[in-house]
Design an enzyme around this catalytic site. Structure first.
Site, short mmCIF file in Angstrom:
data_model
loop_
_atom_site.label_atom_id
_atom_site.label_comp_id
_atom_site.label_asym_id
_atom_site.label_seq_id
_atom_site.Cartn_x
_atom_site.Cartn_y
_atom_site.Cartn_z
N LYS A 1 0.91 -1.17 -0.09
CA LYS A 1 -0.01 -0.30 0.12
C LYS A 1 0.66 1.09 -0.04
O LYS A 1 0.60 2.15 -0.85
CB LYS A 1 -0.70 -0.08 1.19
CG LYS A 1 -2.05 -1.01 1.05
CD LYS A 1 -2.92 -0.87 2.37
CE LYS A 1 -4.03 -2.11 2.41
NZ LYS A 1 -4.78 -2.07 3.67
N GLN B 1 -5.25 -1.34 9.42
CA GLN B 1 -5.02 -2.69 9.05
C GLN B 1 -5.58 -4.00 10.04
O GLN B 1 -5.49 -3.85 10.94
CB GLN B 1 -3.46 -3.05 8.58
CG GLN B 1 -3.22 -4.45 8.02
CD GLN B 1 -3.94 -4.54 6.58
OE1 GLN B 1 -3.99 -3.73 5.88
NE2 GLN B 1 -4.61 -5.70 6.28
N ASP C 1 -11.67 2.89 3.64
CA ASP C 1 -11.92 1.49 3.61
C ASP C 1 -13.46 1.33 3.33
O ASP C 1 -14.01 0.17 3.12
CB ASP C 1 -11.54 0.76 4.95
CG ASP C 1 -10.28 -0.31 4.87
OD1 ASP C 1 -9.99 -0.54 3.52
OD2 ASP C 1 -9.70 -0.84 5.52
#
Length: 293
Positions: A53, A97, A120
């Protein structure tokens, strides 16, 4: 034989397009989108994912903020970090995460993220906006990527029968909502659905997101259907290594479907590309700037 949907190539094109748009923002508006990623603990798969990422964020011309915390981090400490990132004007997107260590309630953390920075798409406000058909929420990255692949391959999705096998908040439910927004006729199924093979055979679009390797067999698929395999399952090999496989029996399905995503190389690469897409969207919305073409 089915045509293979190359998600890796599509994701590369999407990231390149995002990079060009970011360059225009920097030149014309004078700001650079910033993405903050928080990793708690030392899970190997998460470390690789976070590293990828960060690399792709920088490649797209964005600013990458990485926060790596030890596995013993307490929930209040993580909450304090999230609140600082919420208040930081240089941060447009926040991603914590998953999975998190056992002492931390993931729902508490995800709900603490500013919905405007929730790239997200997991915050209840963004989930609600998607469910009500409002186009101004941030959408979870994996189903958004799957939808992009479907649009690219099929064009107009209106009126198609879609079956989504899986009901998670991360993929199954938002995938169904996105397909409804495209005017598909959508059925959400799961591992306990009765007569699941027959239901799958009714689908023009079959999305597998149940987390069971090879569960969807070739004779479950309608000839000519488009199959999107979201499953990522690690299968141990005799030599100690592992291979990735999807929720669809690819060898069987490829002889029946018209289009199919492989695992790996299908939906997976789209997730990070859509994370960058969401970060760009969030950056522009926060500043009242129109998204560049």
């Amino acid at each position: 034989m089915a045509e293979i949907i190359d998600g890796k190539a599509f994701a590369a094109q999407l990231r390149a397009h995002i990079g060009r748009r970011v360059a225009r923002l920097v030149a014309e508006e004078g700001f650079t989108p910033g993405l903050a990623v928080v990793l708690v603990g030392d899970d190997p798969a998460s470390q690789v994912y976070v590293r990828n990422k960060a690399a792709q964020t920088l490649e797209a011309g964005m600013i990458s903020f990485e926060h790596r915390l030890p596995a013993h981090t307490a929930q209040p400490e993580l909450l304090a970090l999230v609140r600082r990132l919420n208040d930081d004007p240089a941060v447009d997107g926040i991603l914590v995460q998953l999975p998190l260590p056992a002492q931390i309630d993931a729902d508490v953390i995800l709900n603490a993220i500013d919905p405007a920075k929730d790239v997200d798409g997991f915050h209840p406000l963004n989930a609600g906006l998607l469910a009500t058909g409002n186009g101004f929420g941030l959408v979870p990255c994996t189903p958004l990527g799957a939808l992009m692949l479907l649009r690219d391959r099929l064009g107009d999705l209106r009126g198609l029968n879609a079956v989504v096998v899986g009901r998670s908040n991360i993929v199954g439910k938002p995938m169904a909502q996105l397909l409804l927004r495209e005017d598909c006729t959508v059925t959400v199924a799961h591992s306990r659905t009765r007569a699941l093979p027959e239901l799958c055979r009714s689908a023009d679009i079959l999305v597998a997101a149940v987390g069971r390797p090879g569960m969807i067999r070739g004779d479950w698929i309608k000839p000519g259907a488009t199959v999107i395999d979201v499953g990522i399952n690690r299968i141990g090999l005799p030599d100690g290594r592992a291979r990735l496989t999807g929720d669809v029996d690819f060898a069987e399905a490829v002889t029946v479907a018209a289009h199919i995503t492989p695992v790996p190389g299908g939906v997976g690469p789209m997730t990070i590309a859509c994370l960058l897409h969401n970060t760009l969207t969030a950056a522009c919305r926060r500043r009242g700037v129109e998204l560049p073409d």
